[in-house]
Write a protein that holds these residues in place. Structure first.
Motif, PDB file in Angstrom:
ATOM      1  N   GLU A  21      32.151 -54.879  34.900  1.00 31.24           N
ATOM      2  CA  GLU A  21      31.563 -54.079  35.969  1.00 31.24           C
ATOM      3  C   GLU A  21      30.065 -54.323  36.051  1.00 31.24           C
ATOM      4  OE1 GLU A  21      32.745 -50.040  35.433  1.00 31.24           O
ATOM      5  OE2 GLU A  21      34.852 -50.534  35.187  1.00 31.24           O
ATOM      6  N   ARG A  32      26.166 -50.433  45.871  1.00 34.65           N
ATOM      7  CA  ARG A  32      27.439 -49.747  45.739  1.00 34.65           C
ATOM      8  C   ARG A  32      28.542 -50.770  46.001  1.00 34.65           C
ATOM      9  NH1 ARG A  32      27.349 -44.539  45.044  1.00 34.65           N
ATOM     10  NH2 ARG A  32      29.556 -44.371  45.627  1.00 34.65           N
ATOM     11  N   THR A  35      35.038 -50.664  47.023  1.00 34.81           N
ATOM     12  CA  THR A  35      36.140 -50.224  46.187  1.00 34.81           C
ATOM     13  C   THR A  35      37.212 -51.313  46.093  1.00 34.81           C
ATOM     14  OG1 THR A  35      37.371 -49.276  48.038  1.00 34.81           O
ATOM     15  CG2 THR A  35      35.741 -47.859  46.947  1.00 34.81           C
ATOM     16  N   GLN A  37      40.227 -51.109  47.005  1.00 34.50           N
ATOM     17  CA  GLN A  37      40.951 -51.151  48.268  1.00 34.50           C
ATOM     18  C   GLN A  37      40.152 -51.915  49.322  1.00 34.50           C
ATOM     19  OE1 GLN A  37      42.119 -47.309  49.737  1.00 34.50           O
ATOM     20  NE2 GLN A  37      43.231 -48.139  51.482  1.00 34.50           N
ATOM     21  N   GLN A  38      38.857 -51.692  49.363  1.00 37.41           N
ATOM     22  CA  GLN A  38      38.015 -52.406  50.317  1.00 37.41           C
ATOM     23  C   GLN A  38      37.958 -53.901  50.003  1.00 37.41           C
ATOM     24  OE1 GLN A  38      34.491 -50.049  49.664  1.00 37.41           O
ATOM     25  NE2 GLN A  38      34.793 -48.842  51.539  1.00 37.41           N
ATOM     26  N   LYS A  47      46.444 -53.471  49.387  1.00 34.86           N
ATOM     27  CA  LYS A  47      46.048 -53.036  48.051  1.00 34.86           C
ATOM     28  C   LYS A  47      47.174 -53.208  47.047  1.00 34.86           C
ATOM     29  CE  LYS A  47      43.698 -51.062  44.774  1.00 34.86           C
ATOM     30  NZ  LYS A  47      44.703 -51.210  43.724  1.00 34.86           N
ATOM     31  N   SER A 302      29.955 -48.550  36.636  1.00 34.78           N
ATOM     32  CA  SER A 302      30.086 -49.205  37.923  1.00 34.78           C
ATOM     33  C   SER A 302      29.370 -48.381  38.970  1.00 34.78           C
ATOM     34  CB  SER A 302      31.562 -49.345  38.299  1.00 34.78           C
ATOM     35  OG  SER A 302      31.679 -49.763  39.630  1.00 34.78           O
ATOM     36  N   GLY A 304      30.340 -48.323  41.985  1.00 31.70           N
ATOM     37  CA  GLY A 304      31.393 -47.852  42.870  1.00 31.70           C
ATOM     38  C   GLY A 304      32.539 -47.276  42.061  1.00 31.70           C
ATOM     39  N   ASN A 305      33.739 -47.245  42.654  1.00 30.57           N
ATOM     40  CA  ASN A 305      34.894 -46.711  41.956  1.00 30.57           C
ATOM     41  C   ASN A 305      35.330 -47.650  40.850  1.00 30.57           C
ATOM     42  OD1 ASN A 305      34.827 -44.618  43.705  1.00 30.57           O
ATOM     43  ND2 ASN A 305      36.550 -45.314  44.957  1.00 30.57           N
ATOM     44  N   LYS A 306      35.734 -47.092  39.720  1.00 29.86           N
ATOM     45  CA  LYS A 306      36.180 -47.904  38.590  1.00 29.86           C
ATOM     46  C   LYS A 306      37.676 -48.168  38.695  1.00 29.86           C
ATOM     47  CE  LYS A 306      32.815 -46.175  35.228  1.00 29.86           C
ATOM     48  NZ  LYS A 306      32.168 -45.133  35.998  1.00 29.86           N
ATOM     49  N   THR A 307      38.065 -49.314  38.206  1.00 26.80           N
ATOM     50  CA  THR A 307      39.489 -49.584  38.067  1.00 26.80           C
ATOM     51  C   THR A 307      39.885 -49.559  36.600  1.00 26.80           C
ATOM     52  OG1 THR A 307      39.033 -51.958  38.027  1.00 26.80           O
ATOM     53  CG2 THR A 307      39.565 -50.989  40.147  1.00 26.80           C
TER      54      THR A 307
END
Length: 456
Positions: A21, A32, A35, A37-38, A47, A302, A304-307
């Protein structure tokens, strides 16, 4: 000098933990990350069908202080869809489908001093300054042929470009001032003679040629069936008077690019703060990322959103089974470096290191000719770079978003392209970057459900 830029033995970094990350400073910079999905949507994938886009395969940009994205965190993203809709993008057609590569221009006798400009000023460096030789354009061509699998790649005849006097008359041999700084030299082509501006570099390491003039010369000889033309020169280049130097540039709309080998000479690594030990893939070493972020003691977060979630200690766990493609790449590179410490000051080893850097930049600049913008989604060969130190930290592969663009442009199949790259890496398996890329690509082929045809 090479021995001073490598850490060897017990004190060298083992890269035990990898970070997938961005650094903690990404948030501070205002970056940022899109995500998951993005990112999947940007690559034209649903996704739930993007399992081959995991962070352990395609990590985020590093976002270390001073990096290109750190200084320009809001650079607009270019999705597959926006790339397709780009009105100025050139399409590959049946009549325009060849990538041409041109090597270092020949030099006429009356301007023989131009050859001296290829070398850094020797009194600033030790005896290793002449240890390595610049990459041959044939070796760069072989790499690009694999990287841009699906395209024809041809070399322009050696006679295409010739450095000569800009004036019609031959300069007098006693005119030392002209030899030191003639202002303009000529670059003769089969079409015309182009005036190339020259100057002493601001840092006094090289005498430089003007990039824009070289690009004009390249445009003038673009063959009718050319999709793009890349010129590889051994001289240092500059674009504008305010520039210190430039390693490469592409005029995507004009389908031409120029790459300079000069600054990638390993002897200059210390001059440009290049950390060979943490070049890709070891650039994702968590300990080094912390050090680069001024000893920050917080967890790598991160923007942004973490996976993937931190463990109880706030660290990112890299104990994946089977090992991630990035871990496989680090292991292969480290094994090679550990077993070849003595070779790392030898001309062949340094020359191959030089080649790997030029190949990476050449593939980047040609990507612009395909209309691909700088990447903000992942660590990717199409990222922008703000320094030579950042340059070597970036990966040589295309991220899922930019790979989708290239495959659509060339019509190549993903697995077949990876097989072509793996074949090249096998031939250069004693070079750490190519060995690491081969390990990474081998895992990608496995992820795609196809066994590799080429074994280590």
């Amino acid at each position: 000098m090479a021995s001073r830029t490598f850490s060897q033995g017990a004190n060298s970094c083992q890269h035990q933990d990898l970070c997938f990350e961005p650094s903690l400073h990404a948030e501070e910079a205002g970056y940022r990350r899109p995500t998951a999905q993005q990112r999947a949507a940007a690559a034209g994938k649903a996704k739930n069908g993007a399992t081959d886009m995991s962070d352990s395969t395609f990590p985020a940009p590093l976002l270390l202080p001073g990096d290109d994205l750190y200084t320009d965190p809001r650079h607009p993203p270019q999705s597959l869809r926006s790339w397709v809709r780009e009105k100025d993008r050139n399409e590959v057609t049946n009549t325009r489908n060849v990538i041409y590569i041109a090597g270092q221009p020949r030099t006429a006798a009356e301007v023989g001093f131009v050859c001296d400009w290829e070398n850094p000023i020797i009194d600033r460096f030790d005896d290793s300054v002449n240890a390595a030789t610049p990459p041959s354009h044939k070796d760069v061509a072989d790499y690009l042929r694999a990287f841009y699998h699906g395209m024809q790649l041809k070399s322009l005849p050696a006679k295409t470009f010739l450095f000569t006097s800009w004036e019609d008359e031959r300069p007098k041999s006693k005119r030392k001032a002209e030899s030191a700084n003639p202002g303009l030299i000529g670059l003769a082509t089969s079409i015309e003679k182009v005036g190339i501006r020259t100057r002493p570099g601001p840092d006094k390491i090289f005498h430089q040629l003007n990039l824009n003039d070289l690009l004009d010369a390249a445009i003038s000889v673009l063959p009718d069936d050319a999709y793009a033309l890349i010129m590889i020169v051994n001289h240092d280049i500059y674009e504008d008077e305010d520039d210190d130097f430039c390693c490469g540039r592409a005029y995507g709309g004009s389908r031409v690019a120029v790459v300079s080998t000069a600054r990638y000479n390993p002897v200059l690594d210390e001059e440009h703060n290049v950390d060979r030990e943490h070049s890709w893939p070891a650039s994702h070493c968590k300990a080094n990322m912390r050090e680069c972020c001024a000893g920050d003691s917080g967890p790598m977060r991160s923007a942004g959103n973490k996976t993937r979630k931190p463990n109880s200690a706030g660290e990112i766990d890299d104990n994946l089974s089977p090992p991630s493609p990035l871990r496989a790449a680090v292991s292969k590179s480290q094994d090679l470096i550990s077993s070849s410490a003595v070779q790392q000051v030898e001309p062949t080893w340094l020359s191959n290191l030089w080649l790997s850097r030029v190949c990476q930049t050449a593939s980047h600049e040609l990507g612009h000719c395909f209309g691909i913008d700088h990447c903000v989604y992942y660590a990717c060969v199409m990222q922008g770079t703000a320094s030579l130190a950042e340059d070597v930290r970036q990966p040589p592969y295309l991220c899922p978003v930019d790979l989708a663009k290239l495959l659509r442009a060339t019509g190549a199949k993903e697995k077949e392209r990876y097989e072509a790259i793996l074949g090249f890496c096998k031939e250069w398996r004693e070079t750490p970057m190519f060995a690491a890329l081969g390990a990474w690509v081998g895992h990608r082929i496995g992820d795609l459900g196809a066994p590799s045809k080429i074994k280590d």
